[in-house]
Design an enzyme around this catalytic site. Structure first.
Site, mmCIF file in Angstrom:
data_model
loop_
_atom_site.group_PDB
_atom_site.id
_atom_site.type_symbol
_atom_site.label_atom_id
_atom_site.label_comp_id
_atom_site.label_asym_id
_atom_site.label_seq_id
_atom_site.Cartn_x
_atom_site.Cartn_y
_atom_site.Cartn_z
ATOM 1 N N LYS A 117 8.496 7.053 -2.752
ATOM 2 C CA LYS A 117 8.305 8.845 -3.669
ATOM 3 C C LYS A 117 9.065 9.111 -4.679
ATOM 4 O O LYS A 117 9.120 9.846 -5.292
ATOM 5 C CB LYS A 117 7.439 9.285 -2.398
ATOM 6 C CG LYS A 117 6.242 8.661 -1.699
ATOM 7 C CD LYS A 117 5.085 9.551 -1.963
ATOM 8 C CE LYS A 117 3.682 8.867 -1.164
ATOM 9 N NZ LYS A 117 3.643 9.275 0.032
ATOM 10 N N LYS A 209 -3.895 -2.157 -7.627
ATOM 11 C CA LYS A 209 -4.398 -1.937 -6.542
ATOM 12 C C LYS A 209 -5.572 -1.322 -6.825
ATOM 13 O O LYS A 209 -4.958 -0.471 -8.047
ATOM 14 C CB LYS A 209 -3.770 -2.672 -5.118
ATOM 15 C CG LYS A 209 -2.958 -1.065 -5.291
ATOM 16 C CD LYS A 209 -2.760 -0.872 -3.481
ATOM 17 C CE LYS A 209 -2.946 0.746 -3.662
ATOM 18 N NZ LYS A 209 -3.012 1.430 -2.429
ATOM 19 N N LYS A 212 -7.117 5.752 -5.772
ATOM 20 C CA LYS A 212 -7.631 6.716 -6.017
ATOM 21 C C LYS A 212 -7.102 7.806 -6.933
ATOM 22 O O LYS A 212 -6.922 8.205 -8.154
ATOM 23 C CB LYS A 212 -7.612 7.105 -4.845
ATOM 24 C CG LYS A 212 -8.721 7.748 -3.904
ATOM 25 C CD LYS A 212 -9.878 8.587 -4.471
ATOM 26 C CE LYS A 212 -11.031 8.093 -4.123
ATOM 27 N NZ LYS A 212 -12.472 8.871 -4.147
HETATM 28 P P1 ADP Z 1 -4.882 4.776 -2.799
HETATM 29 O O1 ADP Z 1 -4.221 3.442 -3.120
HETATM 30 O O2 ADP Z 1 -6.266 4.766 -2.886
HETATM 31 O O3 ADP Z 1 -4.610 6.779 -2.495
HETATM 32 P P2 ADP Z 1 -4.374 4.889 0.247
HETATM 33 O O4 ADP Z 1 -2.636 4.370 -0.393
HETATM 34 O O5 ADP Z 1 -4.737 6.182 0.640
HETATM 35 O O6 ADP Z 1 -4.795 4.512 -0.633
HETATM 36 O O7 ADP Z 1 -4.467 3.873 1.522
HETATM 37 C C1 ADP Z 1 -5.453 4.525 2.635
HETATM 38 C C2 ADP Z 1 -5.943 3.090 3.445
HETATM 39 O O8 ADP Z 1 -6.360 1.973 2.404
HETATM 40 C C3 ADP Z 1 -4.530 2.020 3.293
HETATM 41 O O9 ADP Z 1 -4.909 1.214 4.931
HETATM 42 C C4 ADP Z 1 -4.196 1.252 2.944
HETATM 43 O O10 ADP Z 1 -3.877 0.078 3.651
HETATM 44 C C5 ADP Z 1 -5.918 0.787 2.006
HETATM 45 N N1 ADP Z 1 -5.821 0.180 0.886
HETATM 46 C C6 ADP Z 1 -5.753 1.316 -0.624
HETATM 47 N N2 ADP Z 1 -5.820 0.405 -1.315
HETATM 48 C C7 ADP Z 1 -6.604 -0.956 -1.026
HETATM 49 C C8 ADP Z 1 -6.935 -1.752 -1.614
HETATM 50 N N3 ADP Z 1 -6.810 -2.079 -3.073
HETATM 51 N N4 ADP Z 1 -7.265 -2.453 -1.097
HETATM 52 C C9 ADP Z 1 -7.259 -2.764 0.162
HETATM 53 N N5 ADP Z 1 -6.576 -2.017 1.318
HETATM 54 C C10 ADP Z 1 -6.401 -0.670 0.335
HETATM 55 NA NA NA Z 2 -1.591 4.804 -2.112
#
Ligand code: ADP
Ligand code: NA
Length: 354
Positions: A117, A209, A212
């Protein structure tokens, strides 16, 4: 088993996308449905963790409610699972303070999340003067709060993604430090459950990936998208110019991503047996005359089936009884979590002399 306690948390990022769903949330639902009577499950929306980064108050409040409603919509059952906001249960921070009195700075300094971060390399040595000036204490001590989240409910099993394994190890370290210092066994060592699910990639940039944090809405599928929206986003997914279906994740990431989604949906294609086919098997089921459009239509259909009923349940939870229904669910979860945490805190205070 009968006395197992499952704990897992998710940030209040708003409506989950299918990456969150296949990567984490569906696992929660499966654990709930497979849990024997007597097992306890805690699913926590970690709003205290969210504020380690700047948030807009109005938006945070809205995203919390969206996440809560989404957890209900995918089938988490408030009778079987305790679903709650972290900030409703003060014991999480109380235990955090107590744990931080026996936790080592050196260990935290080696953790990688705050470094990422702060845009430092994982192997950066850590706190030089300049970094220490910019680093917020809450971001640095985040793993202590995470340990408290888990330990305050005496969790035995914690499903986590690969990226969180290090934090679970730190939680175990907190248990040994505490139990050793106060000559007690009151904190329980949590065990990691790692689940291997593929990363779902962005529909626009299949080398990144699905997330959000991308401003491009059509780069993801939210679990509340309805069929027409799912179809238009999948149809617009970036693929490549070879109009055949092959499994080649290295050279054809866009096509591979669609095959991954199909596999996650349990699509079996023409393979015998039904369900559980691998991406390669699914790809092999497509003939030389099948096009990427066929693949996309099948993917959209499979997602529609997988997410059947989710958008309706989501809106129902948010709007029932003019908003009172979700409030009741939130209170119910908070009460249950509070009761669970209270028992642990009695033992902890007793051990420390508070
Ligand atoms: P984002 O990247 O959308 O903010 P988070 O980092 O908050 O998502 O992740 C929340 C959960 O969802 C975690 O357990 C993470 O491993 C899973 N996750 C997030 N994005 C993906 C993805 N593209 N494919 C598989 N799992 C994901
Ligand atoms: Na994230």
């Amino acid at each position: 088993t009968n006395d197992s306690v499952v704990f897992s948390g998710i940030q209040p990022t708003g409506v989950p996308h299918i990456g969150n769903y296949f990567g984490a949330l569906r696992q929660w639902k499966r654990m709930q449905d497979a849990a024997p009577a007597g097992a306890k499950l805690f699913f926590c929306i970690v709003d205290w963790h969210a504020i380690t980064m700047p948030q807009d108050a109005h938006i945070l409040r809205q995203k919390k409610a969206e996440m809560f409603a989404a957890l209900m919509a995918i089938g988490l059952d408030p009778k079987r699972s305790t679903i709650f906001y972290q900030s409703e249960v003060r014991a999480h921070t109380e235990l955090m303070w107590i744990l931080s009195c026996t936790a080592s700075m050196g260990y935290l300094n080696r953790m990688t999340q705050w470094k990422s971060k702060m845009h430092l390399d994982d192997d950066a040595k850590g706190l030089d003067h300049d970094v220490a000036q910019r680093l917020k204490l809450g971001l640095f001590s985040y793993p202590v709060l995470q340990a408290a989240d888990i330990l305050v409910h005496r969790a035995t099993h914690v499903p986590v993604g690969e990226d969180q394994k290090q934090h679970l190890e730190f939680s175990r370290e907190c248990v040994s430090n505490f139990n050793h210092t106060y000559n007690t066994k009151c904190l329980v060592f949590p065990q990691t459950i790692t689940t291997s699910s593929p990363r779902i990639m962005s529909l626009r940039h299949p080398n990144r990936k699905m997330s959000k944090s991308s401003p491009v809405e059509s780069s993801r599928i939210d679990i509340t998208n309805r069929h027409r929206e799912i179809q238009s986003r999948i149809m617009g997914a970036a693929t490549d110019s070879m109009n055949r279906v092959t499994w080649d994740p290295e050279n054809r990431p866009g096509v591979a991503n669609l095959l991954s989604i199909l596999a996650q949906c349990g699509y079996s294609g023409s393979a015998a047996g039904g369900g559980g086919a691998s991406e390669a098997e699914i790809a092999a089921g497509f003939g030389p005359n099948d096009t990427l459009k066929d693949l996309k239509m099948m993917t959209a259909d499979a997602l529609r089936l997988e997410l059947e009923g989710v958008p309706d349940r989501y809106h129902e939870v948010l709007t029932s009884k003019g908003g009172k229904y979700i409030q009741e669910l939130q209170d119910h979860g908070a009460d249950r979590a509070h009761a669970s945490a209270k028992e642990t805190m009695r033992m902890v205070r007793d051990a420390v002399g508070l």
